[in-house]
Design an enzyme around this catalytic site. Sequence first.
Site: not given
Ligand code: GRF
Length: 216
Positions: A111, A113
């Site tokens: 994942n 984050h």
């Molecule tokens: C990112 O900031 C990720 O870290 C978080 O949700 C956001 C998703 O952005 N979990 P994207 O859909 O990849 O543009």
Amino acid sequence: MRSVPLVLGVLASGRGSNLQAILDAIEAGRCPARVAVVVSDRKDAPALDRARQAGAKAVHLDPRAHPDRVAFDEAVADVLDRHAVELVCLAGYMRVLSVEFVRRFPGRILNVHPALLPAFPGLHAQRRALEHGVKVAGATVHFVDAGVDTGPIVLQSAVPILDDDTEDTLAARILVEEHRLYPEAIRLYAEGRLLVAGRRVSAKPRGDGPQGAEAR
Ligand code: GRF
């Protein structure tokens, strides 16, 4: 044994910019992987369009069509298995995974984050970092365990918080780091270079023989 290229399944609920960063890194030869399938719980997720454009299978599964979270997650896992997915990448996936799902892919879920974990797990990490007044924020790629944003950390990158930052400006600077780190972490995994010892993850130098407990 992993395939070359490594077969990825990406779970995404929204915009899909991290998915795009992974696709772009693969295209540029920086990540020895292939996105076989993208699964979304949202029919209108732009991530599904990005998948189709890149020639990956795009699958929408409706959570309301399943009796509970475990049943929904089982349907998602079945799709991933049908595509012989070796590594599951969460990329803006807004659902908490069931323990059953995590157990089905042991050591095989990553994942990204938008915080320096273990600070600010969960939702609105950038806003909470600003509100708390921390001076450094950042991005983390980690293995997924049964908790929320609690698994072993693979890569992190720090981003300074500026006096005039808003949630949006900070999120944008962190996103640049997410897009850099995520394909890099997948590359390390694909090359069999990640060693996991308890909570600690290290990256073997390229070309080293097998040692330690390599991530499956
Ligand atoms: C990112 O900031 C990720 O870290 C978080 O949700 C956001 C998703 O952005 N979990 P994207 O859909 O990849 O543009």
